[in-house]
Enzyme design. Structure first.
Site, mmCIF file in Angstrom:
data_model
loop_
_atom_site.group_PDB
_atom_site.id
_atom_site.type_symbol
_atom_site.label_atom_id
_atom_site.label_comp_id
_atom_site.label_asym_id
_atom_site.label_seq_id
_atom_site.Cartn_x
_atom_site.Cartn_y
_atom_site.Cartn_z
ATOM 1 N N ARG A 1 -26.228 -3.199 5.080
ATOM 2 C CA ARG A 1 -25.977 -4.638 4.957
ATOM 3 C C ARG A 1 -26.525 -5.416 6.155
ATOM 4 O O ARG A 1 -26.680 -6.636 6.079
ATOM 5 C CB ARG A 1 -24.470 -4.885 4.843
ATOM 6 C CG ARG A 1 -23.856 -4.300 3.594
ATOM 7 C CD ARG A 1 -22.386 -4.586 3.515
ATOM 8 N NE ARG A 1 -21.966 -4.635 2.117
ATOM 9 C CZ ARG A 1 -20.854 -5.207 1.695
ATOM 10 N NH1 ARG A 1 -20.052 -5.793 2.554
ATOM 11 N NH2 ARG A 1 -20.537 -5.214 0.418
ATOM 12 N N GLU B 1 -20.151 -6.173 8.488
ATOM 13 C CA GLU B 1 -21.184 -5.425 9.214
ATOM 14 C C GLU B 1 -22.289 -6.331 9.751
ATOM 15 O O GLU B 1 -22.817 -6.088 10.846
ATOM 16 C CB GLU B 1 -21.783 -4.344 8.315
ATOM 17 C CG GLU B 1 -20.824 -3.232 7.950
ATOM 18 C CD GLU B 1 -19.925 -3.547 6.766
ATOM 19 O OE1 GLU B 1 -19.069 -2.717 6.429
ATOM 20 O OE2 GLU B 1 -20.100 -4.645 6.168
ATOM 21 N N LYS C 1 0.838 -1.188 0.000
ATOM 22 C CA LYS C 1 0.000 0.000 0.000
ATOM 23 C C LYS C 1 0.879 1.247 0.000
ATOM 24 O O LYS C 1 1.847 1.334 0.742
ATOM 25 C CB LYS C 1 -0.905 0.014 1.242
ATOM 26 C CG LYS C 1 -2.320 -0.419 0.987
ATOM 27 C CD LYS C 1 -3.207 -0.144 2.183
ATOM 28 C CE LYS C 1 -4.666 -0.313 1.816
ATOM 29 N NZ LYS C 1 -5.562 0.036 2.936
#
Length: 604
Positions: free
Chosen positions: A377, A349, A266
């Site tokens: 969700r 979630e 990253k």
């Protein structure tokens, strides 16, 4: 291009990504990590005929640049510009719009199966980050891929967690050899010859195949992906264009699902993002030379985090739960001060809500901090695993309403409507920081049940002079007149300013502010029924929203005046600044005043 040209190209792409996100904001670190991966994918595959499905889209900036949007890239996340995420309305190369995690494999399985049904044997590629594998949907996709799709290639972009220990030159070399066409042809010939030997052929084949698997497991170990029916290759260096291209070209010829494990860094190529990938995951702007991010003013998220820490000091049962968003939801300090009561469950979630239900059943006082768009969700879990169980759960719903440049996939326009359907829930909607603090304390000190506090992105709006600070009340009234303007949350400031404009034009207008939007207090309905005309303005969807509930209750009370509802008319709001979005929805103070004046004049 030769290898030297490709390296120059990678540098140019990084420079463009860094300069643009420094000005416009965006998701920097992940996209810097996938530059070489993107180049290799586009050398080996030909979208849209061989579609590439990106998960979330945080890592797709280089893909946008190389698929016809280089000249438009300066408009990234700007009104009428290109989206910060893949968007199928924007380009034929974006096969699906993406903004939520863990979706790419399931979507790619569907695309691959559709191709097979049409007699098309070309490949479909899904690119998914290791973080998205914490979401259950990714495993549902993997579980079905092995039996439904032979022409599927999954690229696992591993930029954070280690999935396999076989890192180094040998695995890369073995991957290139094992995926070479000559190897596959030889392997197939051996299998065919063995199976033709009378009596012993099939048995010998099964013995040798089992022996190979046993030896491989002995030296390398098996993994989840192979057990699910994938041919697994990797880990590969995600910044080596030549190796990646060779492997991608070779696996296209394999007639079964393939998973390629790619290791990337990253922030690769930009020191500040590489050293602080979490900070540079999503940025609002920064100085390219120093890497210094623009200082952020106090926000609802930061105030929530501070107040929750205070409450956790007072009550040792208070726990904080996040779905891989500790920074974004303001929980960083909590995670350090109360590490034993802080739980990051990853991008999961649904699990988070049910996990909170378990914590509550065990005597804890959980708070789930989550963005409005991602809480969508967990609708089933909120009903079944929290409300139905009558356990204590507090939802801190961040980014409620318009979110701005993150756009269509991230707007928090649905939470008021879907939370409104959950039996027994209390939903509070603060306008100011002081109200957020008071409502959070109220929810944590209340008895069992599901509670939610929804608040917008960024800082508090301009305070209203003379506004009676009574956050404990379910509603409050500002001003007086024959016309009533009703709203909640951030729009209260716009509503008061609109009332001032109307007053200056001879229309005396009061403003009713709903502090608790679900359930609506009956006294608020009784009070409203005394007015000649009632106007409701809502920063959320009209269908099923608070305005509809308010209007229904008002009419059932016997109200005989004029009723008008203005809300987001059940569409999707694209990326632009928050101010631009409110203006496009006619929810600014001058537009609110104009709508009311026009409606009143129409009645005359």
């Amino acid at each position: 291009m030769n290898e030297q040209d490709l390296e120059l190209l990678a540098g140019e792409l990084r420079e463009k990504i860094i300069d643009t996100t420094a000005m416009n904001g965006g998701h920097l670190a992940a996209s810097l990590g996938t530059v070489e991966l993107t180049i290799s994918l586009l050398r080996a595959f030909s979208p849209p005929e061989e579609p590439i499905v990106w998960d979330v889209g945080h890592q797709a900036y280089a893909y946008k640049l190389l698929t016809g949007r280089f000249e438009q890239f300066d408009t990234l996340r700007k009104k009428d510009g290109i989206s910060g995420f893949p968007n199928r309305q924007e380009s034929p190369y974006d096969v699906l719009t993406a903004g939520h995690a863990s979706t790419s494999i399931s979507a790619a399985v569907g695309l691959a199966r559709a191709k097979e049904l049409k007699g098309d044997r070309s490949c479909v590629v899904a690119v998914i980050g290791d973080g998205a594998l914490t979401g259950g949907l990714s495993y549902e996709g993997l579980n079905n891929a092995g039996r439904l799709s032979r022409n599927l290639i999954v690229i696992l972009n591993d930029n954070k967690m280690s999935i396999s220990g076989n890192v180094g030159a040998m695995p890369r070399y073995l991957a290139r050899i094992r995926t070479a066409p000559r190897y596959q042809r030889a392997k197939g010939k051996v299998e065919r010859v063995l199976k033709k030997i009378p009596l012993i052929g099939n048995g010998l084949y099964r013995f040798l195949y089992g022996l190979k698997a046993h030896v491989r497991h002995l030296f390398y170990g098996s993994n989840l992906f192979e057990n699910l029916g994938f041919s697994y290759y990797g880990p590969l260096n995600g910044h080596n264009i030549s190796d990646l291209t060779d492997v991608f070209e070779n696996v296209k010829k394999i007639d079964r699902p393939v998973l390629i494990h790619v290791v990337t860094e990253k922030g690769h190529g930009y020191g500040p993002a590489r050293d602080n990938p979490d900070v540079f995951h999503g940025v609002s702007g920064f100085d390219v030379r120093t890497g210094k991010i623009k200082s952020a003013a106090p926000s609802f998220s930061s105030v929530f985090g501070e107040e929750l820490c205070k409450l956790a000091m007072e009550d040792k049962s208070v726990c904080a739960v996040t779905a891989a968003m500790s920074e974004g939801t303001g929980l960083s300090d909590f995670s350090h001060q109360f590490s034993d009561r802080f739980f990051d469950v990853g991008i999961a979630e649904e699990h988070a809500v049910t996990f909170c239900g378990g914590l509550a059943a065990g005597g804890m006082n959980p708070v789930f901090a989550v963005y409005s768009t991602f809480l969508q969700r967990s609708y089933d879990q909120m009903i079944h695993d929290a409300a139905l169980q009558k356990v204590k759960l507090t939802l801190a719903v961040d980014r409620a309403g318009i979110v701005g440049a993150d756009g269509v996939t991230h707007q928090g326009l649905f939470d008021a409507a879907y939370l409104n359907t959950i039996p027994g829930i209390e939903v509070w909607s603060p306008t100011y920081f002081s109200e957020l603090r008071a409502y959070l304390r109220h929810c944590l000190n209340a008895k069992d049940g599901v509670f939610a506090i929804r608040y917008p992105r960024g800082g508090e709006p301009q305070t209203i002079s003379g506004y009676p600070a009574c956050p404990e009340y379910p509603f409050s009234l500002y001003g007086n007149g024959e016309t009533l303007l009703v709203t909640y949350g951030r729009l209260f400031t716009q509503a008061v300013q609109a009332a001032e404009i109307l007053r200056n034009n001879g229309v005396r207008t009061a403003v009713l502010k709903l502090n608790r939007i679900t359930p609506i207090d009956p006294e608020a309905i009784n009070l409203s029924s005394r007015f000649h005309a009632v106007f409701f303005f809502e920063e959320g969807v009209k269908s099923g929203g608070i305005g509809e509930s308010f209007g229904e209750s008002l009419l059932e009370s016997g109200f005989c005046g004029k009723w008008h509802l203005y809300a987001v008319d059940n569409g999707f709001v694209p990326h632009m600044t928050t101010d631009e979005a409110l203006e496009s929805l006619s929810l600014t103070a001058p537009q609110i005043a104009h709508s009311i004046r026009n409606a009143l004049e129409g009645e005359i």
